[in-house]
Write an enzyme that holds these catalytic residues in place. Structure first.
Site, PDB file in Angstrom:
ATOM      1  N   HIS A  89      -7.319  -5.763  -0.302  1.00  0.00           N
ATOM      2  CA  HIS A  89      -6.321  -4.980   0.449  1.00  0.00           C
ATOM      3  C   HIS A  89      -5.639  -5.343   1.725  1.00  0.00           C
ATOM      4  CE1 HIS A  89      -4.038  -1.156  -0.653  1.00  0.00           C
ATOM      5  NE2 HIS A  89      -3.481  -0.966   1.102  1.00  0.00           N
TER       6      HIS A  89
ATOM      7  N   ASP B 179      -9.167  -6.345  -4.016  1.00  0.00           N
ATOM      8  CA  ASP B 179      -8.857  -5.381  -3.415  1.00  0.00           C
ATOM      9  C   ASP B 179      -9.145  -3.789  -4.017  1.00  0.00           C
ATOM     10  OD1 ASP B 179      -7.136  -2.608  -2.738  1.00  0.00           O
ATOM     11  OD2 ASP B 179      -5.257  -4.064  -3.073  1.00  0.00           O
TER      12      ASP B 179
ATOM     13  N   SER C  94       0.915  -1.492   0.107  1.00  0.00           N
ATOM     14  CA  SER C  94       0.127   0.006   0.265  1.00  0.00           C
ATOM     15  C   SER C  94       0.962   1.723  -0.201  1.00  0.00           C
ATOM     16  CB  SER C  94      -0.872   0.068   1.008  1.00  0.00           C
ATOM     17  OG  SER C  94      -2.070   1.131   0.775  1.00  0.00           O
TER      18      SER C  94
END
Length: 326
Positions: free
Chosen positions: A153, A119, A37
Site C-alpha cells: 500500500h 496491498d 489511498s
C-alpha cells in the site's frame, strides 16, 4: 521603541515573511486528478462531482464513488463488497438533482487504476468494484487497470522510496514502476520523456489554502498547500495542463512536509510536458475524527462530503478554478 516593542515588531515581521503566497492565477487547461489511498477515494469523488471540468483520473488503491455511504465502518473496511449497481444509481440520481455534474460528462474520461497484489489496507476487491463502477459510465477502451505488481500500500515509483512490499512512511515505494508517469500518459496520451527527478527544473511553492476554505484545519485541511509550476508555465500558464494530485493519509504537510509533492513522481513529467501540479494538503484532527490526516471520503467533517457542496471538494475546485481561470 522599547525592547518589548521591538520584539513584537520583529515577530510580526517574521510571521509576515513566512506567510505563504496566494495561489497564482493561471490559465491552464485539460485538468485531471489522481490520488493514493484516501486521496484515491477523494479523487473519485472529485471526478464524479466535477466531471465536466476534468478529462480523466488516476486511482491508486481506492474505491467506488460514495462507497462509504457516510459510515466510518465502511471506510475502515475500504468499501469491500459495496453494491456497485446501487452506487451507480445514486450517482445518476444526484446528477439529475444537480448535486454532481451530469453523468454523460464521464463518458469522455480516461481512467488509469492501480492495485498492488500485496496491498492489505485497500484490497484488490475494492479496486475491482471500482472498475465495475466505472464500466457503468465509461467505455472499456478508456479504462486501464494494472493489478499484477507485487506492491504493498504505497505510491509506486521507479526511483524513490521503501521496498515495494513495505507498509511504512512515507508510503512511497521503489517498485521499479513509475505510476505517476503511467497514469499521466494514459490520461493525456503520449508525453515527452520526463526530466531529471533528482534536479527538477520547475518550482515547488507553498500557497495559502485558507483562501479557499476558511479555518481549514477545523475541517481536515491544512493552512497551506503546494503547487508545482514547471518551466514555461510561470507567466499565466497558457497552453499548460493541470493535474491535481491528492496524497494519502499520513502523507500531509504536517507529517511529511513536502515529501509527497517532491517524490511521488509527477514533477519530472511536469517539467517536460508543461503540466502544473496542484498538491492540496490535509490536516489531522486529533484525537478524533481524523487523527491520520485523511481526506474526507466518508463524512467525518461534512454530510455533503461527496457532492459539489462538500467543503473539501469545493475548496479543491476553487483552487483548480484559480489555476485554470474558470
Amino acid at each position: 521603541m522599547t525592547i518589548a516593542g521591538c520584539t513584537l515588531a520583529l515577530a510580526a515581521a517574521t510571521q509576515a515573511a513566512a506567510a505563504p503566497a496566494p495561489l497564482p492565477a493561471m490559465k491552464a487547461r485539460q485538468a485531471s486528478v489522481s490520488g493514493l489511498s484516501s486521496g484515491a477515494f477523494m479523487a473519485v469523488q472529485y471526478q464524479v462531482a466535477y466531471s465536466g471540468s476534468v478529462v480523466g483520473a488516476g486511482i491508486i488503491a481506492g474505491g467506488s464513488y460514495y462507497c462509504a455511504q457516510g459510515s466510518m465502518m465502511n471506510a475502515i473496511g475500504s468499501c469491500k463488497g459495496a453494491d456497485v449497481a446501487e452506487l451507480a444509481a445514486v450517482t445518476r440520481k444526484r446528477a439529475e438533482a444537480g448535486l454532481v455534474d451530469p453523468v454523460a460528462k464521464l463518458a469522455a474520461h480516461r481512467v488509469w487504476m492501480f492495485s498492488g497484489t500485496l496491498d492489505k489496507l485497500v484490497p484488490q476487491a475494492s479496486m475491482a468494484d471500482l472498475a465495475k463502477y466505472y464500466a457503468a459510465f465509461i467505455p472499456a477502451a478508456q479504462l486501464q487497470y494494472k493489478n499484477d505488481l507485487a506492491a504493498g500500500h504505497a505510491m509506486p515509483t521507479d526511483s524513490f522510496g521503501n521496498k515495494c512490499d513495505a507498509l511504512a512512511a512515507p508510503f512511497i515505494s521503489n517498485c521499479g514502476f513509475d505510476a505517476a508517469g503511467n497514469l499521466l500518459q494514459w490520461i493525456y496520451g503520449p508525453l515527452k520523456a520526463r526530466g531529471n527527478s533528482a534536479a527538477p527544473a520547475g518550482k515547488l511553492q507553498e500557497f495559502d489554502q485558507s483562501e479557499f476554505l476558511p479555518a481549514p484545519e477545523t475541517h481536515g485541511m491544512a493552512n497551506t498547500g503546494y503547487v508545482y509550476i514547471p518551466p514555461g508555465c510561470e507567466t499565466g500558464g497558457a497552453g499548460c495542463k493541470l493535474h491535481i494530485a491528492l496524497h494519502g493519509c499520513m502523507q500531509d504537510i504536517g507529517t511529511l512536509k513536502d515529501t509527497y509533492a517532491r517524490h511521488a513522481g509527477y514533477n519530472a513529467w511536469a517539467d517536460t510536458n508543461r503540466i502544473v501540479v496542484l498538491y492540496p494538503q490535509t490536516a489531522a484532527i486529533s484525537p478524533m475524527p481524523n487523527p491520520k490526516a485523511c481526506w474526507d471520503w466518508w463524512g467525518y467533517d461534512d454530510p455533503d462530503y461527496s457532492v459539489q457542496g462538500g467543503r473539501q471538494l469545493r475548496a479543491i475546485k476553487r483552487m483548480a478554478d484559480r489555476l485554470t481561470g474558470a
